[in-house]
Design a protein around this motif. Structure first.
Motif, short mmCIF file in Angstrom:
data_model
loop_
_atom_site.label_atom_id
_atom_site.label_comp_id
_atom_site.label_asym_id
_atom_site.label_seq_id
_atom_site.Cartn_x
_atom_site.Cartn_y
_atom_site.Cartn_z
N ALA A 91 49.62 28.42 36.14
CA ALA A 91 48.86 27.35 36.88
C ALA A 91 48.07 27.81 37.68
O ALA A 91 47.75 27.31 39.12
N MET A 92 47.94 29.33 37.83
CA MET A 92 47.01 29.78 39.01
C MET A 92 45.36 29.49 38.75
O MET A 92 45.18 29.33 37.55
N GLU A 93 44.84 29.72 39.63
CA GLU A 93 43.39 29.64 39.69
C GLU A 93 42.57 31.12 39.95
O GLU A 93 43.38 31.79 40.55
N VAL A 94 41.42 30.94 39.74
CA VAL A 94 40.68 32.48 40.09
C VAL A 94 39.52 31.98 40.92
O VAL A 94 38.84 31.03 40.70
N VAL A 95 39.16 33.05 42.22
CA VAL A 95 38.20 32.67 43.17
C VAL A 95 36.96 32.72 42.15
O VAL A 95 36.56 33.81 41.42
N PRO A 96 36.07 31.63 42.13
CA PRO A 96 34.62 31.64 41.24
C PRO A 96 33.92 33.10 41.75
O PRO A 96 33.79 33.28 42.96
N PRO A 97 33.24 33.65 40.64
CA PRO A 97 32.66 35.01 40.84
C PRO A 97 31.17 34.50 41.82
O PRO A 97 30.54 33.28 41.56
N LYS A 98 30.91 35.39 42.83
CA LYS A 98 29.62 35.21 43.34
C LYS A 98 28.40 35.26 42.67
O LYS A 98 28.32 36.12 41.81
N PRO A 99 27.36 34.69 42.67
CA PRO A 99 26.11 34.92 41.94
C PRO A 99 25.50 36.31 42.26
O PRO A 99 25.70 36.73 43.56
N VAL A 100 24.97 36.86 41.25
CA VAL A 100 24.27 38.05 41.51
C VAL A 100 22.99 38.24 42.44
O VAL A 100 22.41 37.51 42.19
#
Length: 640
Positions: A91-100
């Protein structure tokens, strides 16, 4: 009774069931808490403190926000080591990647005499071909080296105006490094003078586009003054400088203060420059000025480490000896003193030994551009050289030559004549008088530094004991006329005139240009500024001493040494070639020491276009028979 037994049995079964359920529940809770603690402990060991562990029966529920996908997968793997992986609920989430982010675009441009080089990162949309063509136009004959890389990202704001400003600045600054980034340009450059530095800075500040920050670091290195010259005159009208040089602000202040005490009139410029013969230059100059003041007048000339003090006519011998002795003791060790106490002129007699009077050479330059040459020269060769030199130096003037050949002229006469003519070329109109013991130059000029330049020329050519006077008036309203470029013949004549005064000589067996020979190369480089389009051959010649092949090889190397020396002085040498002729073309008798000395020479000759077109025909001179690998000036084996 029977009913009671049944009730008791049911009660026993119920208690047993309750005990079993309680025991099972206890064991399940124990397993859940144990697994939860084991997973949490493992997470702490691997620094996964962001993850939370919840047990739901045999299932492990993992919650929290992982910094990245790899760390989330690591948490799943670790939990699967404690419980069956099928019981792990993610049920974990991942920090959304920063835009390049787009890269930092920048260019560093470097320009010098060799060309232009570029390094950096630019947007792919930049028209590289168009920019290269523009840079090639700026570099001229130099090379454009493009080491730029590109990235396919939008052109950032502020990039275009910054780049356009940088390219305009690069076109104006021949020795510069310019760094470009969006909204920012940094300029580092070297100018030829303080005045040029001010002009560049003013022009670029006016051209700065809106939204672009520009930093300027333009330096103006001090000029090299050679020879390091100072000339101070003191008479009944007061003191004045014909030339003044110093190497530090403090030294300049001391020199001007000593001159003011001696009677300096008006404001005087004293140039700061490089090339001082000794850090104690201000000491030598101030002591000499004070000595001149104690004599009550006269002339002081300091050229490098040579100090010449000329006392006024009629100075008492005792006073002269005292002042000169004190100055000799005070001068720093590097400096040498030559003191002159002029004798009163002898009275003229009607029956003098020389009815023609003392030798004299006179040149007058009129405001209309007429140059008249009259007086005495030592031989026909010198007469032709003087006329050729005048035609080149005064290319816009009409030259009228009325010189006559006279034997027995004083030693060094040609050098005095050429130095005087070179000085006269700094004037818009004036006169030159050359005598055995005096060179006099007077007239008007539109060049602010003419007096200092004339003093430098005469001091260098006439030596420490040279006596000369300069009476030149600067007119600010006048402008130096734009002279027409000299003809090819005039260029060659001017260069050979310089060589007739001081040949380019070499040590035995050497092709290194040293000592006084460098002065001739410097003078030739000045003439070549207006003659770069003239095709000329630098010919090396020798006397007949030594082996012929050795002479040929040495003369070639020496001719090439002259070519390389001119190149080192930033002369464009594309139209120059070097050729050694050895002993094949003598101009004097090799049986005498004087003849051999005359034959050991460097000569410049004009390359006629017709001769090049003849190919293998008659256009080839006899020198073409010599191989190009070697050539010579025979001082190698027999410099006398």
């Amino acid at each position: 009774m029977r009913n009671f037994s049944l009730i008791a049995s049911f009660a026993a079964f119920a208690l047993a069931a309750l005990g079993a359920v309680g025991a099972a529940t206890f064991m399940v809770d124990r397993i859940e808490h144990g697994s939860e603690r084991a997973v949490e402990s493992l997470f702490l060991q691997h620094r996964l403190d962001w993850a939370s562990v919840e047990m739901d029966g045999l299932q492990v529920r993992l919650t929290g926000t992982a910094p990245d996908e790899a760390t989330r997968f690591e948490a799943l793997t670790l939990a699967g080591e404690v419980v069956d992986a099928t019981h792990v609920i993610d049920a974990m989430e991942v920090v959304p990647p920063k835009p390049v982010e787009p890269p930092d675009f920048s260019i560093e441009m470097l320009r010098n005499d060799e060309g232009i080089s570029l390094i950096g990162l630019v947007p792919k949309a930049l028209d590289r071909r168009e920019m290269t063509e523009l840079l090639q136009n700026i570099a001229g004959p130099g090379e454009v080296t493009d080491l730029l890389e590109s990235a396919d990202y939008p052109v950032p704001d502020g990039w275009a105006p910054a780049l356009n400003f940088a390219l305009d600045a690069l076109a104006d600054l021949p020795r510069s490094k310019i760094s470009v980034a969006p909204h920012e340009v940094r300029v580092t450059a070297i100018s030829d003078s303080a005045e040029q530095k001010r002009d560049w800075e003013a022009a670029m500040r006016q051209a700065v586009p809106d939204g672009v920050e520009v930093s300027l670091d333009i330096s103006a290195p001090r000029p090299v003054i050679t020879p390091f010259t100072l000339r101070f005159l003191l008479d009944e009208e007061g003191g004045r400088f014909d030339a003044c040089s110093a190497h530090t602000e403090d030294g300049r202040a001391r020199i001007l203060a000593a001159a003011a005490e001696a009677g300096l009139q008006g404001q005087t410029e004293c140039r700061l420059g490089l090339g001082v013969p000794s850090p104690r230059w201000p000491d030598a100059v101030t002591d000499s000025i004070r000595a001149l003041s104690r004599l009550g007048g006269g002339t002081l000339t300091v050229s490098d480490a040579d100090v010449t003090l000329v006392a006024p006519e009629g100075t008492a011998q005792r006073r002269f000896d005292t002042v000169v002795g004190e100055l000799e003791a005070a001068l720093p060790d590097v400096f040498s003193l030559h003191a002159v106490r002029p004798e009163p002129p002898a009275e003229d007699t009607a029956d003098g030994d020389d009815p023609e009077g003392p030798p004299e050479f006179i040149a007058t330059l009129s405001p209309e551009g007429l140059l008249q040459l009259r007086g005495r020269v030592s031989d026909e060769r010198l007469r032709a050289a003087v006329e050729g030199f005048a035609l080149a130096r005064f290319s816009s003037a009409e030259v009228s030559a009325a010189m006559r050949v006279t034997e027995g002229l004083p030693a060094g006469w040609p050098g005095r004549v050429f130095a005087g003519l070179q000085s006269l070329s700094k004037l818009s109109n004036g006169a030159l008088v050359v005598q055995p013991d005096l060179v006099e130059i007077r007239g008007d000029t539109g060049l602010p530094d003419a007096k200092a330049e004339i003093a430098r020329i005469l001091g260098e050519q006439l030596g420490a004991a040279g006596n000369f006077t300069i009476d030149v008036t600067y007119h600010e309203a006048e402008t130096a006329p734009e002279e027409e470029a000299p003809t090819a013949e005039e260029c060659v004549a001017a260069i050979n005139a310089i060589l007739s005064v001081r040949q380019i000589t070499f040590d035995p067996g050497s092709a290194d240009i040293e000592g006084a020979a460098r002065i001739s190369v410097d003078r030739i480089a000045e003439v070549m500024e207006d003659c770069t389009d003239v095709p000329m051959e630098i010919g090396g010649h020798t006397d007949s001493q030594g082996r012929e092949q050795m002479n040929l090889g040495l003369s070639q190397r020496r001719a090439e040494a002259v070519l390389e020396a001119l190149m080192a002085r930033r002369v464009l040498v594309a139209n120059l070639s070097a050729k050694g002729y050895g002993e094949a073309q003598p101009i004097a008798d090799n049986d005498t020491a004087e003849g051999r000395e005359a034959n050991r020479r460097i000569e410049f000759t004009l390359i006629e276009p017709e001769a090049e077109e003849d190919g293998d025909g008659e256009g080839e001179g006899n020198g073409d028979e010599a191989p190009e690998g070697d050539g010579a000036d025979s001082e190698a084996e027999t410099d006398e």
